[in-house]
Design an enzyme around this catalytic site. Sequence first.
Site, PDB file in Angstrom:
ATOM      1  N   ASP A   1      73.042  68.878  82.929  1.00  0.00           N
ATOM      2  CA  ASP A   1      72.255  70.058  83.282  1.00  0.00           C
ATOM      3  C   ASP A   1      72.830  70.712  84.531  1.00  0.00           C
ATOM      4  O   ASP A   1      73.202  70.029  85.485  1.00  0.00           O
ATOM      5  CB  ASP A   1      70.804  69.650  83.542  1.00  0.00           C
ATOM      6  CG  ASP A   1      69.837  70.813  83.466  1.00  0.00           C
ATOM      7  OD1 ASP A   1      70.292  71.952  83.230  1.00  0.00           O
ATOM      8  OD2 ASP A   1      68.625  70.586  83.640  1.00  0.00           O
TER       9      ASP A   1
ATOM     10  N   HIS B   1      72.164  77.996  74.108  1.00  0.00           N
ATOM     11  CA  HIS B   1      71.623  78.106  75.463  1.00  0.00           C
ATOM     12  C   HIS B   1      72.663  78.648  76.433  1.00  0.00           C
ATOM     13  O   HIS B   1      72.366  79.533  77.250  1.00  0.00           O
ATOM     14  CB  HIS B   1      71.120  76.740  75.927  1.00  0.00           C
ATOM     15  CG  HIS B   1      70.523  76.743  77.291  1.00  0.00           C
ATOM     16  ND1 HIS B   1      69.411  77.491  77.608  1.00  0.00           N
ATOM     17  CD2 HIS B   1      70.888  76.106  78.440  1.00  0.00           C
ATOM     18  CE1 HIS B   1      69.106  77.315  78.891  1.00  0.00           C
ATOM     19  NE2 HIS B   1      69.994  76.488  79.407  1.00  0.00           N
TER      20      HIS B   1
END
Length: 319
Positions: free
Chosen positions: A153, A226
Amino acid sequence: MKRVPEDESQNVADYPNNNTIFTVWKFKENTEIKPAFERICALIANLNHSFIIRTPGGRSSCVMGIGYDAWIKLSLPTPLPKELKNFEPVAGSKHTAVATPGDLHFHLRGTDMAVCFDMLTAITEVLYPVADSLEEVHGFRYWDGRSILGFVDGTENPVGNERQGFAVVDDEDPLYKGGSYLFVQKYLHDMQAWTKLSTEAQEKVIGRYKLSDIEMSDDVKPENSHSFLANLEDEDGNDLKIVRDNMPFGNPSRREFGTYFIAYANTFSTTHKMLERMFIGVPSGNHDRILDFSTAHTGSLFFAPSMNILNDYTAEPAS
């Protein structure tokens, strides 16, 4: 009172630590809140200075954000930061970035959870009589910086000096140099549905290869992935970035698995544009595929003022 440079920011540009607590508070009605707020302003400086000395490497910090309604109630400086307002939902055809209340947000980071625990205990002692805690999320570093979905992330995060540049207000709003727009969302993941996907299918949702964290090439990456929708450029092709300090959290026995999304930026418009791309889609209807497995349960905007502004509202020496 200790003097600090006018544009000294709170520690918004620090890197995520191993342990984090995020809390959102809302002031009680018909309560005198200014004395407690003044004590909190002093406490923030005290906690930061104390734990920098007490912890190995000094990697601990407390950052406070203030919501629009609280800014008005507390009679903080006017005009307000240019883009500070109550967050309004961003609704797409299938998914919505919800809006939820919040007057104060605290982002507590530490190499050890004991640091975060003690900082929150001290904050709670001051706020408990005048405010209610709406959220308390305990985040942790998961393996090599991965979310619970299994992908690293924050790979696109600014690094080095760029973090300060993208996270902290400068000439965009001279009255609030050193401040930062702070936006948060609490996401819960449908891990049963996610784990049914093959690794290849998961990679197409994210737009990166799972093991290596290498971004897919444009001719392979889906336009609803994403990484495609969450990355922004201006009209001249320059990157528009935010500083994400996302942390995983969860309660496996309750089948609760989540990510606390937290973004610092020198303008909120950058974060808002990213949310529009994710939830509404480009073109409209082509939403971020990660939202089919991740639901936003909160959404609140705050402003983290410079240390100089916090010092102005400190009722006792912040040292």
